[in-house]
Enzyme design. Structure first.
Site, PDB file in Angstrom:
ATOM      1  N   ARG A 148       4.458  33.456 -16.431  1.00  0.00           N
ATOM      2  CA  ARG A 148       3.776  34.668 -15.843  1.00  0.00           C
ATOM      3  C   ARG A 148       4.669  35.784 -15.457  1.00  0.00           C
ATOM      4  O   ARG A 148       5.895  35.587 -14.929  1.00  0.00           O
ATOM      5  CB  ARG A 148       3.519  34.411 -14.122  1.00  0.00           C
ATOM      6  CG  ARG A 148       2.849  35.011 -13.388  1.00  0.00           C
ATOM      7  CD  ARG A 148       1.428  35.602 -13.833  1.00  0.00           C
ATOM      8  NE  ARG A 148       0.830  36.356 -12.569  1.00  0.00           N
ATOM      9  CZ  ARG A 148       0.051  37.319 -12.619  1.00  0.00           C
ATOM     10  NH1 ARG A 148      -0.644  37.316 -13.892  1.00  0.00           N
ATOM     11  NH2 ARG A 148      -0.684  37.813 -11.726  1.00  0.00           N
ATOM     12  N   GLU A 178       0.666  -1.195   0.249  1.00  0.00           N
ATOM     13  CA  GLU A 178       0.030   0.008  -0.056  1.00  0.00           C
ATOM     14  C   GLU A 178       0.917   1.185   0.231  1.00  0.00           C
ATOM     15  O   GLU A 178       0.440   2.310  -0.928  1.00  0.00           O
ATOM     16  CB  GLU A 178      -0.909   0.119   1.123  1.00  0.00           C
ATOM     17  CG  GLU A 178      -1.825   1.303   1.284  1.00  0.00           C
ATOM     18  CD  GLU A 178      -2.765   1.416   2.426  1.00  0.00           C
ATOM     19  OE1 GLU A 178      -3.734   0.660   2.193  1.00  0.00           O
ATOM     20  OE2 GLU A 178      -2.654   2.047   3.629  1.00  0.00           O
ATOM     21  N   GLN A 193      14.419  34.917  -7.277  1.00  0.00           N
ATOM     22  CA  GLN A 193      15.073  33.927  -6.652  1.00  0.00           C
ATOM     23  C   GLN A 193      14.084  33.281  -5.648  1.00  0.00           C
ATOM     24  O   GLN A 193      14.220  32.032  -5.559  1.00  0.00           O
ATOM     25  CB  GLN A 193      16.357  34.390  -5.984  1.00  0.00           C
ATOM     26  CG  GLN A 193      17.345  33.234  -5.435  1.00  0.00           C
ATOM     27  CD  GLN A 193      18.527  33.782  -4.591  1.00  0.00           C
ATOM     28  OE1 GLN A 193      18.498  34.817  -3.917  1.00  0.00           O
ATOM     29  NE2 GLN A 193      19.488  33.100  -5.000  1.00  0.00           N
TER      30      GLN A 193
END
Length: 380
Positions: free
Chosen positions: A268, A242, A279
């Site tokens: 953007r 799992e 940065q």
């Protein structure tokens, strides 16, 4: 890192053809908390549930690492995180333990249905009073001739409202400790077995969750998976798979998130420059890359150790911790990079945050993983 061969690459690419359909209306379905039966029909057609199972049961017969490779692709390509979780839950909850521990009769009766995706699976471990302390479970199974009589309840059962088969862990010897628990395969329409209503939750909303109730529920002794008193051996085997299967899906989701953030940061513009040139943004994306690659390496390295038969108790706990926390951290970073847009539901990023939080809780809470690692270091 692993060099995937041509067959492994082709298998992942072949199943990727289904990802767009799996992703359809993922934001809307999450908002309404809807499990899509139409999507599950596509899951059956895709064959993804059959990945790790032997060909004699209709499976694809893939090994552990190949299965993880394809499931990583599922996480990268499918935006419906709840559907992804329901898929891995079905594989691990009943399919994996029945193939490993089931009697020939159990395998013959159930594995073809499980492997084909015709039977959705769930496992019932957690109880309201016990939480992560599975040894405190109160659900009892008392022997009565050729049957066991189950009484008790379970909670936080993923796939519960839609499952056909349940692997239920119950105490057959109250004072037996780890050797007093037994795993039973229970069908949904068994008399005395009631499935509770879906429970609203924070994330993974398209993978429904419920409580289960057992009131003098009679289970044939032939429905025991493994041996009586061997439930924790079954559970240990299941939980390893799992973690590997569900969290490698998260790695794929993080890979998609990273790519999306890189593209957005390049496009953007703010104050005359792409935000990628700042940065503070670039560092967030670099951190995302580092956390992604660290999680990926730990999961695959742990899987390789498991295949070799090594003790992976500490490795599994570290891999689960790292991946679940990285998923939360990178999802929050993505919202911040996208700014106001990231906060809007239509972009799907706030949903990623809610989904990611679940990973710090299921498959053993992160606090439990810390305890496990501390114990292996001789600290407790």
């Amino acid at each position: 890192m692993i060099d995937w061969n041509e067959d492994q690459v082709e298998l992942r690419e072949g199943l990727a053809a289904w990802h767009e359909a799996f992703s359809a209306d993922h934001v809307e379905n999450d908002d309404s908390g809807t499990f899509s039966w139409q999507k599950w029909k596509l899951v059956r057609e895709s064959g993804i549930v059959s990945l790790p199972f032997d060909e004699q049961w209709g499976g694809l017969g893939q090994d552990l690492l190949t299965t993880m490779h394809v499931l990583e692709g599922l996480g990268e390509g499918c935006r419906d995180g709840g559907l992804n979780f329901s898929i891995t839950t079905t594989i691990c909850s009943v399919g994996v333990p029945v193939e490993k521990f089931g009697s020939p009769a159990l395998k013959q009766k159930y594995l073809p249905r499980i492997v084909a995706g015709d039977a959705i699976g769930a496992h019932a471990i957690t109880e309201p009073a016990g939480g992560s302390d599975a040894l405190r479970m109160r659900t009892r199974a008392e022997r009565d001739g050729d049957e066991f009589v189950l009484n008790g309840s379970k909670t936080f059962v993923s796939n519960g409202p839609v499952a056909d088969l349940f692997m239920v862990y119950a105490k057959t010897r109250p004072e037996g400790g780890p050797l007093g628990v037994t795993a039973f395969l229970v069908e949904k329409d068994t008399p005395g077995f009631e499935i509770g209503n879906p429970i609203k939750k924070m994330g993974l909303r398209t993978s429904p969750l419920s409580e289960l109730y057992f009131d003098d529920c009679r289970i044939p002794a032939g429905q025991v998976c493994g041996r009586v008193g061997g439930g924790f051996m079954v559970l240990d085997h299941v939980m390893k798979r799992e973690i590997l299967y569900s969290f490698i899906v998260n790695v794929g989701e993080m890979q998609h998130r990273l790519h999306r953030c890189v593209e957005y940061a390049r496009e953007r513009r703010q104050f005359g420059n792409p935000i990628a040139s700042y940065q503070s943004i670039a560092n967030k994306i670099v951190d995302m890359k580092i956390k992604l690659e660290t999680a990926r390496k730990w999961l695959y390295d742990t899987a390789q150790k498991l295949v070799r038969g090594e003790n992976v108790t500490t490795d599994m706990a570290i891999a689960k911790l790292l991946t679940s926390q990285a998923n939360v951290d990178t999802s929050l970073a993505a919202v911040q990079i996208f700014g106001g847009n990231g906060y809007m539901a239509e972009y799907g990023l706030e949903k990623d945050v809610r989904n990611a939080v679940a990973g710090t809780i299921y498959s053993g809470t992160n606090e439990i993983q810390y305890n496990r690692i501390a114990s292996m270091l001789g600290l407790s």
